[in-house]
Design an enzyme around this catalytic site. Sequence first.
Site, PDB file in Angstrom:
ATOM      1  CD  GLU A 165      -2.563  -1.914   0.558  1.00 53.39           C
ATOM      2  OE1 GLU A 165      -1.585  -2.678   0.728  1.00 53.39           O
ATOM      3  OE2 GLU A 165      -3.659  -2.309   0.128  1.00 53.39           O
ATOM      4  CE1 TYR A 167       0.422   3.719   5.427  1.00 51.35           C
ATOM      5  CE2 TYR A 167      -0.471   1.608   4.741  1.00 51.35           C
ATOM      6  CZ  TYR A 167      -0.664   2.893   5.220  1.00 51.35           C
ATOM      7  OH  TYR A 167      -1.930   3.337   5.496  1.00 51.35           O
ATOM      8  NE  ARG A 215      -2.566  -6.145   2.810  1.00 54.87           N
ATOM      9  CZ  ARG A 215      -3.337  -5.214   3.340  1.00 54.87           C
ATOM     10  NH1 ARG A 215      -3.240  -4.929   4.624  1.00 54.87           N
ATOM     11  NH2 ARG A 215      -4.216  -4.587   2.595  1.00 54.87           N
ATOM     12  CG  HIS A 253      -2.854   4.370   1.155  1.00 58.02           C
ATOM     13  ND1 HIS A 253      -3.953   3.558   0.975  1.00 58.02           N
ATOM     14  CD2 HIS A 253      -2.325   3.999   2.342  1.00 58.02           C
ATOM     15  CE1 HIS A 253      -4.076   2.739   2.009  1.00 58.02           C
ATOM     16  NE2 HIS A 253      -3.097   2.983   2.848  1.00 58.02           N
ATOM     17  CD  GLN A 340     -22.334   6.483   2.124  1.00 55.63           C
ATOM     18  OE1 GLN A 340     -22.752   5.736   1.260  1.00 55.63           O
ATOM     19  NE2 GLN A 340     -23.111   7.299   2.770  1.00 55.63           N
TER      20      GLN A 340
HETATM   21  P1  NAP Z   1     -27.463  17.014  -1.784  1.00 54.10           P
HETATM   22  O1  NAP Z   1     -26.215  16.263  -1.598  1.00 54.10           O
HETATM   23  O2  NAP Z   1     -27.936  17.897  -0.714  1.00 54.10           O
HETATM   24  O3  NAP Z   1     -27.281  17.858  -3.121  1.00 54.10           O
HETATM   25  C1  NAP Z   1     -28.257  18.678  -3.602  1.00 54.10           C
HETATM   26  C2  NAP Z   1     -27.708  19.505  -4.740  1.00 54.10           C
HETATM   27  O4  NAP Z   1     -28.743  20.359  -5.165  1.00 54.10           O
HETATM   28  C3  NAP Z   1     -26.552  20.354  -4.361  1.00 54.10           C
HETATM   29  O5  NAP Z   1     -25.575  20.202  -5.359  1.00 54.10           O
HETATM   30  C4  NAP Z   1     -27.087  21.783  -4.330  1.00 54.10           C
HETATM   31  O6  NAP Z   1     -26.064  22.564  -4.920  1.00 54.10           O
HETATM   32  C5  NAP Z   1     -28.327  21.705  -5.195  1.00 54.10           C
HETATM   33  N1  NAP Z   1     -29.454  22.502  -4.688  1.00 54.10           N
HETATM   34  C6  NAP Z   1     -29.872  22.637  -3.416  1.00 54.10           C
HETATM   35  N2  NAP Z   1     -30.960  23.438  -3.353  1.00 54.10           N
HETATM   36  C7  NAP Z   1     -31.225  23.810  -4.618  1.00 54.10           C
HETATM   37  C8  NAP Z   1     -32.214  24.636  -5.200  1.00 54.10           C
HETATM   38  N3  NAP Z   1     -33.145  25.238  -4.486  1.00 54.10           N
HETATM   39  N4  NAP Z   1     -32.163  24.820  -6.540  1.00 54.10           N
HETATM   40  C9  NAP Z   1     -31.234  24.215  -7.283  1.00 54.10           C
HETATM   41  N5  NAP Z   1     -30.272  23.440  -6.789  1.00 54.10           N
HETATM   42  C10 NAP Z   1     -30.272  23.226  -5.462  1.00 54.10           C
HETATM   43  O7  NAP Z   1     -28.647  16.045  -2.088  1.00 54.10           O
HETATM   44  P2  NAP Z   1     -28.764  14.801  -3.033  1.00 54.10           P
HETATM   45  O8  NAP Z   1     -27.807  14.813  -4.161  1.00 54.10           O
HETATM   46  O9  NAP Z   1     -30.198  14.746  -3.344  1.00 54.10           O
HETATM   47  O10 NAP Z   1     -28.366  13.613  -2.113  1.00 54.10           O
HETATM   48  C11 NAP Z   1     -29.130  13.318  -0.970  1.00 54.10           C
HETATM   49  C12 NAP Z   1     -28.308  12.583   0.012  1.00 54.10           C
HETATM   50  O11 NAP Z   1     -28.038  11.289  -0.438  1.00 54.10           O
HETATM   51  C13 NAP Z   1     -26.986  13.274   0.247  1.00 54.10           C
HETATM   52  O12 NAP Z   1     -26.742  13.454   1.598  1.00 54.10           O
HETATM   53  C14 NAP Z   1     -26.008  12.382  -0.324  1.00 54.10           C
HETATM   54  O13 NAP Z   1     -24.837  12.343   0.472  1.00 54.10           O
HETATM   55  C15 NAP Z   1     -26.694  11.036  -0.309  1.00 54.10           C
HETATM   56  N6  NAP Z   1     -26.184  10.290  -1.416  1.00 54.10           N
HETATM   57  C16 NAP Z   1     -24.979   9.772  -1.273  1.00 54.10           C
HETATM   58  C17 NAP Z   1     -24.435   9.116  -2.321  1.00 54.10           C
HETATM   59  C18 NAP Z   1     -23.094   8.502  -2.176  1.00 54.10           C
HETATM   60  O14 NAP Z   1     -22.536   8.074  -3.134  1.00 54.10           O
HETATM   61  N7  NAP Z   1     -22.526   8.424  -1.015  1.00 54.10           N
HETATM   62  C19 NAP Z   1     -25.104   8.983  -3.507  1.00 54.10           C
HETATM   63  C20 NAP Z   1     -26.348   9.515  -3.609  1.00 54.10           C
HETATM   64  C21 NAP Z   1     -26.888  10.206  -2.550  1.00 54.10           C
HETATM   65  P3  NAP Z   1     -26.098  24.150  -4.996  1.00 54.10           P
HETATM   66  O15 NAP Z   1     -26.783  24.600  -3.744  1.00 54.10           O
HETATM   67  O16 NAP Z   1     -24.649  24.529  -5.079  1.00 54.10           O
HETATM   68  O17 NAP Z   1     -26.812  24.446  -6.234  1.00 54.10           O
HETATM   69 FE1  SF4 Z   2     -17.720   0.171   5.289  1.00 54.23          FE
HETATM   70 FE2  SF4 Z   2     -20.016  -0.874   6.089  1.00 54.23          FE
HETATM   71 FE3  SF4 Z   2     -19.909   0.506   3.817  1.00 54.23          FE
HETATM   72 FE4  SF4 Z   2     -18.811  -1.924   4.039  1.00 54.23          FE
HETATM   73  S1  SF4 Z   2     -20.978  -1.406   4.162  1.00 54.23           S
HETATM   74  S2  SF4 Z   2     -17.871  -0.151   3.119  1.00 54.23           S
HETATM   75  S3  SF4 Z   2     -18.034  -1.858   6.112  1.00 54.23           S
HETATM   76  S4  SF4 Z   2     -19.545   1.293   5.846  1.00 54.23           S
END
Ligand code: NAP
Ligand code: SF4
Length: 675
Positions: A165, A167, A215, A253, A340
């Site tokens: 990795e 290291y 490793r 990394h 996450q």
């Molecule tokens: P979000 O992360 O809050 O993003 C919303 C987007 O909309 C932002 O880019 C924001 O950017 C824009 N926005 C907010 N208010 C707005 C408005 N009134 N008009 C126009 N644009 C606006 O929400 P999301 O994408 O719906 O995701 C929801 C949750 O699911 C999030 O917390 C996210 O972390 C999670 N999620 C995670 C993953 C992952 O891969 N880990 C994947 C999908 C969803 P601006 O304000 O700059 O325009």
């Molecule tokens: Fe990490 Fe749990 Fe997501 Fe697996 S499911 S990557 S252990 S948070």
Amino acid sequence: MSDYPNLLAPLDLGFTTLKNRVLMGSMHTGLEETKDWNRVAEFYAERARGEVGLMVTGGIGPNLEGSVLPGAAMMTTDEDVENHSVVTKRVHDAGGKIAMQILHAGRYAYGPMCVAPSPVKSPISPFPPAELDEDGIQKQINDIVSTAQRAQKAGYDGVEIMGSEGYFLNQFLVTHTNKRTDQWGGSYENRMRLPVEVVKRTREAVGSDFIIIYRLSMIDLIPNGSTFEEVIQLAKAVEEAGATIINTGIGWHEARIPTIATSVPRAAFSWITKKLMGQVNIPIITSNRINTPQVGEDVLATGCADMVSMARPMLADAHFVSKAMNGKADQIAPCIACNQACLDHTFGGKISSCLVNPRACYETELTLPDAATKKTIAIVGAGPAGLSTAIAATERGHAVTIFDKSHEIGGQLNMAKQVPGKEEFWGLVDWYRTMIAELKIETKLGKTILAKDLDGFDEVIIATGVLPRDTDIPGQDGNNVVNYIDVLRHKVAVGKRVAVIGAGGIGFDICEFLAHEGDSPTEHLPAWMKEWGVSDPAEHRGGLAPEGPQPEPSAREITLIQRKAEKHGKRLGKTTGWIHRSALKMKNVNFVGGVNYERIDIDGLHVSFGEARENPTLIEVDTIVMCAGQTPERSLADALIAQGKNCHVIGGADVAAELDAKRAIDQGTRLAATL
Ligand code: NAP
Ligand code: SF4
């Protein structure tokens, strides 16, 4: 006969036998740093009770300069020995075996004292390392060896010497980081001298009946990385020096190729360990993106390795192996490789846990004992918040009924699973379905629930989720405007030129979905390797294809837009945001930020820039997809509250901002623990 004869077969190491071929790989959970040794012990003991063959602890530093960061756990004093003894005793009492990982971070150490073969700063740390002189090198070897001796004194069954990795030991192996001209640099013979010397002197110090895992980086994925010929040469040398087992490391990394994220195909790198099989006479462990017993079994059955390493899957389910042994593989909570709650926490300075299993690393704090009073509980909403509450509450003895207006369980997970690279979400929804059936949780789907339907329950939990945010952009009712639900759930047609409004997690997901056509590369290893430029290290140093990444062209011309002037994807996961950004850049997605939305018409989306609304611009597109975040769906909760009825509101229905499945599941499980 077992469904997994290879995976569950014992492994005889001569002086000791592992009960099966599953290694819990090393994870930096942050637990050791809490100094709450009861908590650390319980984490590992729970996995020992789950019958894993051998566990490796998180990386433990051999000295200050080699520790990953100031304050990281070390094994340098008698007090450390005493503390770690609590862990080893608890694990042994539970019938398990455990090795301690010795991690010298070299130039990856996040502190001003860091040392390395040569003063070559790493791109992932601001601290330039000091070049070691001969005395310095001897000190590092001595410190690693005495750390191994202390681990032995603390009752560990062995140590893992971290040599991959990117290291410290890995840094000696390649000219990328080793520019020395003395006996520790220059020829490969010289560059591998340090890792081999470390293994040799460790073996001399600990005697023969102690596991030493080395490793070894099988594919560096960096420029001037090792060739496979060098990998074989090193493997033979560490065997000769006294290693008991060779474990696999994939990628440094600082590599810009994903190696464990959810979009990486399952067992994507096991073909590399297969190339090492037969070259040495000690067992070889394969690793990365192995997350079900069947994948582990297949890898072993096809001769890719003698043993498999799974790390994050043991966070998702401590009883992974025992369930596989007892015909309950479908009840194993799946690791979806999202990072996450584990790696993103580690890199954010928080204790690791698991999105799917919030009890991971919180075994002593978040418990689900039998409820003193058994209650009837109604849960409205069968998304991750409602489902996790239902399972945890039922396990405590409550009688749960779960309602959803949809005909299927899973809520937003059903949309996530449509996205190329997020196929693991299918397994997560399947697991919830299995657990609901197994626990005989009453499920009432396909009916909108009103406040009156909830009369008579002891507890009512509202997990009704979210609604897409109304952006109020003039023209948003046009035929050329859809939202992410239309696209992912209802599969509405989307034109060739697309503007995506909102660059959050869902905006990125929608871009992935719209850019791909045909099979997802996550389901097709050769396509994935081509997309990211991974090749055979026997053909190209470090396993980097000379032509670089060769992604399939995007199925659409996509513009991803946000109002913020910051870098797109800045708020995505710490360890995965760069992957999402790179993936979209490879598809030529156009990132536009700092806009004001002026209006939508038949020609497309009109925007301006800055506070003065300057530079009016038409983004000419056929379809505009709204991914502008969400607001809580609280109508039922509000109706109940208006009638003076008590209810618990969780998940997106509680707070939609920055909602994700991690928060929803954690909140639901914690609520269930209190009912
Ligand atoms: P979000 O992360 O809050 O993003 C919303 C987007 O909309 C932002 O880019 C924001 O950017 C824009 N926005 C907010 N208010 C707005 C408005 N009134 N008009 C126009 N644009 C606006 O929400 P999301 O994408 O719906 O995701 C929801 C949750 O699911 C999030 O917390 C996210 O972390 C999670 N999620 C995670 C993953 C992952 O891969 N880990 C994947 C999908 C969803 P601006 O304000 O700059 O325009
Ligand atoms: Fe990490 Fe749990 Fe997501 Fe697996 S499911 S990557 S252990 S948070």
